[in-house]
Structure formats: structure tokens, C-alpha cells
Design an enzyme around this catalytic site. Structure first.
Site, mmCIF file in Angstrom:
data_model
loop_
_atom_site.group_PDB
_atom_site.id
_atom_site.type_symbol
_atom_site.label_atom_id
_atom_site.label_comp_id
_atom_site.label_asym_id
_atom_site.label_seq_id
_atom_site.Cartn_x
_atom_site.Cartn_y
_atom_site.Cartn_z
ATOM 1 N N GLY A 1 0.831 -1.200 0.000
ATOM 2 C CA GLY A 1 0.000 0.000 0.000
ATOM 3 C C GLY A 1 0.865 1.249 0.000
ATOM 4 O O GLY A 1 0.515 2.274 0.577
ATOM 5 N N GLY B 1 -0.261 5.069 -1.051
ATOM 6 C CA GLY B 1 -1.214 5.852 -0.275
ATOM 7 C C GLY B 1 -0.571 6.980 0.495
ATOM 8 O O GLY B 1 0.637 7.232 0.401
ATOM 9 N N GLN B 2 -1.393 7.651 1.288
ATOM 10 C CA GLN B 2 -0.961 8.848 2.001
ATOM 11 C C GLN B 2 0.200 8.570 2.946
ATOM 12 O O GLN B 2 1.167 9.325 2.993
ATOM 13 C CB GLN B 2 -2.152 9.426 2.774
ATOM 14 C CG GLN B 2 -1.882 10.793 3.375
ATOM 15 C CD GLN B 2 -3.043 11.285 4.217
ATOM 16 O OE1 GLN B 2 -3.822 10.493 4.739
ATOM 17 N NE2 GLN B 2 -3.155 12.588 4.362
ATOM 18 N N ASP C 1 2.156 -1.710 -4.446
ATOM 19 C CA ASP C 1 0.784 -1.226 -4.451
ATOM 20 C C ASP C 1 0.034 -1.999 -5.530
ATOM 21 O O ASP C 1 0.646 -2.722 -6.333
ATOM 22 C CB ASP C 1 0.734 0.282 -4.723
ATOM 23 C CG ASP C 1 -0.491 0.927 -4.094
ATOM 24 O OD1 ASP C 1 -0.368 1.490 -2.994
ATOM 25 O OD2 ASP C 1 -1.581 0.840 -4.688
ATOM 26 N N ILE C 2 -1.277 -1.828 -5.562
ATOM 27 C CA ILE C 2 -2.088 -2.616 -6.488
ATOM 28 C C ILE C 2 -1.907 -2.171 -7.939
ATOM 29 O O ILE C 2 -2.138 -2.949 -8.869
ATOM 30 C CB ILE C 2 -3.579 -2.552 -6.072
ATOM 31 C CG1 ILE C 2 -4.376 -3.656 -6.761
ATOM 32 C CG2 ILE C 2 -4.160 -1.164 -6.325
ATOM 33 C CD1 ILE C 2 -5.757 -3.868 -6.197
ATOM 34 N N TYR D 1 -15.005 0.656 8.707
ATOM 35 C CA TYR D 1 -13.556 0.820 8.892
ATOM 36 C C TYR D 1 -13.172 0.582 10.344
ATOM 37 O O TYR D 1 -12.243 -0.177 10.652
ATOM 38 C CB TYR D 1 -13.165 2.229 8.450
ATOM 39 C CG TYR D 1 -11.701 2.564 8.570
ATOM 40 C CD1 TYR D 1 -10.740 1.853 7.851
ATOM 41 C CD2 TYR D 1 -11.281 3.617 9.377
ATOM 42 C CE1 TYR D 1 -9.394 2.176 7.943
ATOM 43 C CE2 TYR D 1 -9.933 3.950 9.465
ATOM 44 C CZ TYR D 1 -9.001 3.230 8.763
ATOM 45 O OH TYR D 1 -7.675 3.550 8.852
ATOM 46 N N LYS E 1 -10.898 -2.402 11.980
ATOM 47 C CA LYS E 1 -9.672 -2.080 12.720
ATOM 48 C C LYS E 1 -9.720 -2.645 14.145
ATOM 49 O O LYS E 1 -8.713 -3.129 14.662
ATOM 50 C CB LYS E 1 -9.448 -0.564 12.743
ATOM 51 C CG LYS E 1 -9.000 0.012 11.405
ATOM 52 C CD LYS E 1 -7.682 -0.582 10.941
ATOM 53 C CE LYS E 1 -7.168 0.041 9.659
ATOM 54 N NZ LYS E 1 -5.908 -0.576 9.193
#
Length: 318
Positions: A8, A11-12, A34-35, A142, A146
Site C-alpha cells: 500500500g 497511499g498517504q 501497491d495494487i 472501517y 480495525k
């Protein structure tokens, strides 16, 4: 020899984490994934491999072929995005975690980092100075994923001795990448609009207080946690991590010190309900005591570096 895989990485968090890890351990020690087939522009000089974390065979092959020792698993659907596709969010957020934990359980990975979030808390959680151990009744997909993931991390550590470490991130603020679908994204978006046209319409109301953190602090905390001796890691679910709490009005007033004509309007949407379920401030004494955590960026310093560095073309010419 340490070999790191960041899943990932586009991402940010991932982009800046990869760059910090490369600076600390050298480019040859770090693989970004990443994807997407194409490497993110910010990581064009990094080692990159396309990977869908749900493809367990390819994940296993990469880990074994590249002799990966440490995995940072960042691939996830964030809060607002996950509400639009809850079943896929659950699948991605949970199955990806299982794939990595099982590789660690079987001895192919030495250490795992998996990020949690303040989304694990809910409307019944104490909002101010939210403790490390408290009521957790999340109201979003989400947050549910988590919270479950935290317990699975603790279980894999207890049952199999997996060295898995985690942080409950607050809202994260960065100029390097665009927001990724989170409820705290207004605090990134606002800077682009402030520089572009001196006005912004916010999707949460002016009284919404949320815990935030500048990205440099967040990635530094992540690496510090992972590099701390195992004996110091007392919590194997996830550590609270505190930074600075503010409202959109607080942020506006600080921005106006540099852009005096900046204006903000309010049109709360479905994200307001999510934000209202989250804490206003975080108690991170456990992280401070166990592995020496301390944040560096207050609101003034955060706003200064964001206004200096945000590139409006990134937002408006995407």
C-alpha cells in the site's frame, strides 16, 4: 540483513514511509508495492513491485524471493470510502492482514506493522483524553475492521509469538499525496483550496474537534515503534498516538495569519456523523512510557509547512 516490504505504498502514509525507510536503511533494503502496475511518481526511484495483498500466492512469492524480514501493511479502504462498499472493505482490511500474519506465523516474516486508527472508538468512548484501554464500540465498517484487526494481532502474538506492532493513527496531514477517502481529509484538502482560491467548503461543521498529526510525526513514530526492542512493546493490539487536536475554525484562523482573505463555509455531509463518533483528543502515555514517543508538530508549525509546500496542481490537475 533487513529487507522491508511496504504494502500500500502509493497511499498517504506509504509514500512518505518508503522514503523515510530508504533514508534510514538504504534503497536496496526497501521494496514498495501497491495494487497499480505503475509505480507512483513520488516513488519513481524506489524498488517497486505491483501487488494485490489479497493475492496470497503472489504475496508469499515476493516475501520469499526477496527475503523480506519486515512488512508494513498499509493497504486498506479508509473510513468514508469503506462506508460505500462495506463488504469489500471488510475483505480487504481483514484478509490482507491474515495473509501477512500467516506468513509471519510460518516464519517467513520477522516483524509486521499494521496500522489501526481512532476509528476503533465510537460514540460511547470518552471523547477527551481518550485512554489506551477504554470502551470501543465503533460505528463504521472501517472502525469495526480495525478493532477486529487489533484483536487478531494480539492473538497471533499470544498464540504464535508473531512480532506484530500497531499504532492507532489520528487524522494525518501531508502535502505529498492527495487525501485517500478519510473523514479527517478536510484538514488536508483545505490547504490546496486556501492556496488556489482562498476559500473552502468543509464537510464537517465548525465545532468538530478531532485529533490530528503531521505526517512526519506519524511515519517517524511508525519506524521508532518497529525499531524498538521487542521487550519494550507491551501492547500488541495497538498503541494510542497523540498529536494536536483542533477544529476547522482553529485551522482557518491559523491559515488566515498567512492568507488574510481566506474564507471557509460549512456543508456537513455523511462524514459528520462519523467524525462525531470519534475522540476529540488522545492519551498516548503508554506509547511515551514504553518506547519514548513524543510528537514535534503543533498547529502553527503544521500550518506553516503545509502552506509552504502544497502543490495546487496535484489537486486540481489530477
Amino acid at each position: 540483513m533487513k529487507k522491508i516490504l511496504v504494502i500500500g505504498a502509493g497511499g498517504q502514509i506509504g509514500t512518505e514511509l518508503v522514503l523515510l525507510l530508504e533514508e534510514k536503511f538504504g534503497k536496496d533494503a526497501v521494496w514498495a508495492s501497491d495494487i497499480k502496475d505503475d509505480c507512483p511518481k513520488a516513488l519513481k526511484h524506489s524498488n517497486y513491485v505491483a501487488l494485490n495483498v489479497l493475492d496470497n500466492d503472489k504475496l508469499s512469492s515476493i516475501v520469499k524471493d526477496k527475503e523480506i524480514t519486515d512488512v508494513y501493511l498499509l493497504a486498506a479502504l479508509l473510513s468514508a470510502t469503506a462506508e460505500k462498499d462495506p463488504k469489500f472493505a471488510w475483505k480487504l482490511n481483514m484478509d490482507g492482514l491474515f495473509n501477512v500474519l500467516d506468513l509471519a506465523k510460518d516464519g517467513h516474516i520477522k516483524k509486521v506493522f499494521w496500522p489501526s486508527s481512532i476509528a476503533v472508538f465510537g460514540p460511547t468512548t470518552p471523547k477527551r483524553n481518550t485512554p489506551q484501554h477504554t470502551i470501543m464500540e465503533p460505528s463504521t465498517v472501517y472502525g469495526i475492521s480495525k478493532q477486529a484487526g487489533e484483536q487478531w494481532c494480539a492473538w497471533y502474538h499470544e498464540k504464535y509469538g508473531v512480532d506484530v506492532r500497531s499504532i492507532r493513527y489520528p487524522g494525518l496531514i501531508s502535502y505529498s499525496t492527495l487525501p485517500g477517502g478519510g473523514t479527517t481529509d478536510y484538514a488536508v484538502d483545505i490547504f490546496y483550496h486556501a492556496k488556489q482560491n482562498s476559500e473552502y467548503t468543509c464537510f464537517v461543521n465548525e465545532e468538530t474537534t478531532l485529533p490530528m498529526m503531521y505526517m512526519d510525526d506519524a511515519v517517524r513514530a511508525t519506524v521508532e515503534l518497529m525499531e524498538a526492542p521487542a521487550s519494550k512493546i507491551k501492547i500488541r493490539s495497538s498503541y494510542n498516538l497523540g498529536g494536536v487536536s483542533f477544529t476547522p475554525e482553529d485551522l482557518k484562523e491559523e491559515i488566515k495569519k498567512q492568507i488574510p482573505d481566506f474564507k471557509i463555509g460549512y456543508e456537513p455531509d455523511f462524514r459528520q456523523k462519523i467524525a462525531d463518533s470519534w475522540p476529540e483528543s488522545i492519551n498516548d502515555e503508554s506509547a511515551q512510557k514504553d518506547w519514548g514517543w513524543k510528537h514535534e508538530y503543533d498547529l502553527k508549525k503544521l500550518v506553516g509547512v503545509m502552506l509552504e509546500n502544497v502543490d495546487t496542481e496535484l489537486m486540481f490537475n489530477k
